[in-house]
Design an enzyme around this catalytic site. Structure first.
Site, PDB file in Angstrom:
ATOM      1  N   GLY A 149     -29.262 113.865 -15.708  1.00  0.00           N
ATOM      2  CA  GLY A 149     -29.421 113.822 -16.487  1.00  0.00           C
ATOM      3  C   GLY A 149     -29.396 113.133 -17.976  1.00  0.00           C
ATOM      4  N   CYS A 183     -37.737 101.229 -14.157  1.00  0.00           N
ATOM      5  CA  CYS A 183     -37.351 100.570 -13.149  1.00  0.00           C
ATOM      6  C   CYS A 183     -37.831  99.695 -12.610  1.00  0.00           C
ATOM      7  CB  CYS A 183     -37.106 101.495 -12.009  1.00  0.00           C
ATOM      8  SG  CYS A 183     -36.430 102.939 -12.542  1.00  0.00           S
TER       9      CYS A 183
HETATM   10  C1  LIG Z   1     -40.303 110.244 -11.880  1.00  0.00           C
HETATM   11  C2  LIG Z   1     -39.093 109.950 -11.212  1.00  0.00           C
HETATM   12  N1  LIG Z   1     -38.050 109.788 -10.262  1.00  0.00           N
HETATM   13  C3  LIG Z   1     -36.311 109.918 -10.803  1.00  0.00           C
HETATM   14  C4  LIG Z   1     -36.370 108.272 -11.188  1.00  0.00           C
HETATM   15  C5  LIG Z   1     -34.404 108.413 -10.889  1.00  0.00           C
HETATM   16  O1  LIG Z   1     -33.492 108.794 -12.177  1.00  0.00           O
HETATM   17  P1  LIG Z   1     -32.272 108.411 -11.912  1.00  0.00           P
HETATM   18  O2  LIG Z   1     -32.377 107.329 -13.328  1.00  0.00           O
HETATM   19  O3  LIG Z   1     -31.580 109.556 -12.452  1.00  0.00           O
HETATM   20  O4  LIG Z   1     -31.958 107.881 -10.379  1.00  0.00           O
HETATM   21  C6  LIG Z   1     -36.706 108.368 -12.453  1.00  0.00           C
HETATM   22  C7  LIG Z   1     -36.118 107.511 -13.618  1.00  0.00           C
HETATM   23  O5  LIG Z   1     -36.842 106.835 -14.320  1.00  0.00           O
HETATM   24  C8  LIG Z   1     -37.879 108.796 -12.177  1.00  0.00           C
HETATM   25  O6  LIG Z   1     -38.383 108.819 -13.901  1.00  0.00           O
END
Ligand SMILES: Cc1ncc(COP(=O)(O)O)c(C=O)c1O
Length: 385
Positions: free
Chosen positions: A203, A328
């Site tokens: 979201g 991240c």
């Molecule tokens: C390609 C991708 N996959 C997964 C995620 C993880 O999503 P969430 O933050 O909703 O766990 C991200 C978040 O940066 C993303 O860019």
């Protein structure tokens, strides 16, 4: 005070501002409608109906059936659910195929599985950030449980040819999951025409709040729940539903469907103007990855002779938010695994910034950024000289 007053927010791949229309839609479900959706009385029905309305809106954006939408807490949970379910389906199929450029949601999960004895094939990418489809085809064996390949890369915006990948995986008889967290809302998607088994979305990447996601689960795909307990989400994801956030995501998906043309035109134009301006004004600046098959909102730019951490700090002082590699991994100071996999050396990877635009950016902000960014790069280069 709002964070956005004088900020130039160019980090929409990290997260997005919640759309005020989304906030408006969800507020009654924080303030007034508190019924548990599993309760039989009227106020329970109100929240249950709201969830089903949201489910239909998400399905509308994805081009699938509402029954194929399962709400989760985030993209990471959706991806974990898909991977673990696929591995539980058939004892004789315990091999996974994925790529070296996945988000940590897939990467770390598959690394953990490899440590516990699962065979994992890691597909490499070329300098454009693209995989070799012949290599993919030959990597899939009778023991392959799952192929998990992202749709769009969060760092470079490079789009994989997911329709073709899905067809190859289906022909080889394996199950296919795509991490579409960066794709949904940015480019049109029609799952009814694609042999995808699982798809993850989040979201907060499309102007809904953090803490809600979706696992698309194709109706013909077998599934074992990752989160077990109560019978919510037709027993596929236990836990009392996060009603307000689900409502918010439904609204965000409706707005995304209406705004998809804006992404392809206005957002793309802002990205292209920014990118062309940077390339023209900063000597030695280079774009990382495939510039054709790419999200309309993302540019990954390498600046020789600088450390992105220094740039980020100075840009922050001037009100510009962007990122070095993915959010991240920021703070770890490790060169991006994506840029490394593309064959770039550590110097290029360490001098890279990602700018990702969105519907709340304006051409005036782009013009302002085109004054600031060259000054900041010049300053850092001078200090380093
Ligand atoms: C390609 C991708 N996959 C997964 C995620 C993880 O999503 P969430 O933050 O909703 O766990 C991200 C978040 O940066 C993303 O860019």
């Amino acid at each position: 005070m709002s964070d956005s007053s004088d900020i130039l927010y160019f980090d929409n791949n990290a997260t997005t501002q919640v759309d005020p229309l989304v906030v408006e839609e969800m507020l009654p479900f924080l303030r007034d409608h508190y019924g548990n959706p599993s309760s039989a009385y009227r106020i329970g029905r109100t929240t249950r109906d709201a969830i089903e309305k949201a489910r239909a809106r998400v399905a509308g954006l994805l081009g699938c059936e509402a029954s194929e939408i399962q709400f989760t807490s985030c993209g990471t949970e959706s991806t974990n659910a898909a991977i673990h379910s696929a591995l539980r389906m058939d004892r004789d199929r315990q091999h996974i195929v994925t790529t070296r450029v996945e988000h940590s949601a897939t990467l770390k999960t598959c690394e953990g599985l490899a440590k516990r004895g699962h065979a994992v094939t890691w597909l490499g990418v070329n300098a454009d950030g693209q995989i070799n489809l012949a290599e993919l085809e030959s990597a899939i064996t009778d023991e392959t449980a799952l192929v998990s390949i992202m749709w769009a890369n969060n760092e470079t915006g490079v789009l994989f040819p997911v329709e073709e990948i899905a067809r190859i995986v289906r022909e080889k008889g394996a199950v296919f999951h795509t991490d579409a967290v960066q794709t949904i809302g940015k480019v049109p998607v029609n799952l009814s025409a694609m042999p995808v088994n699982f798809l993850s979305l989040s979201g907060h990447k499309l102007h809904a709040p953090k803490g809600v996601g979706v696992l698309y689960l194709n109706r013909k795909t077998k599934f074992t729940p990752f989160v077990t307990g109560g019978g919510q989400e037709t027993s596929r994801r236990a836990g009392t539903e996060n009603v307000a956030h689900i409502v918010a995501l439904g609204k965000a998906c409706e707005l995304a469907a209406q705004g998809i043309a804006h992404e392809a035109t206005e957002v793309r134009a802002m990205r292209d103007t920014f990118e062309a301006g940077i390339l023209a004004s900063i000597p030695g600046a280079q774009v990382n990855g495939d510039r054709v098959n790419r999200l309309p909102n993302t540019t990954s730019l390498a600046f020789s002779g600088v450390e992105s951490e220094a740039l980020l700090m100075l840009l922050d002082q001037r009100g510009i938010c962007c990122s070095a590699g993915s959010a991240c991994t920021t703070g770890q100071h490790e060169p991006s695994h994506v840029l490394r996999a593309m064959g770039y050396d550590d110097t290029r990877a360490r001098g890279t910034l990602r700018f990702s635009f969105g519907r709340f950016n304006t051409p005036a902000q782009i013009a302002r950024a085109l004054e600031i960014v060259p000054q900041v790069v010049e300053k850092v280069r001078r200090v380093n000289a």
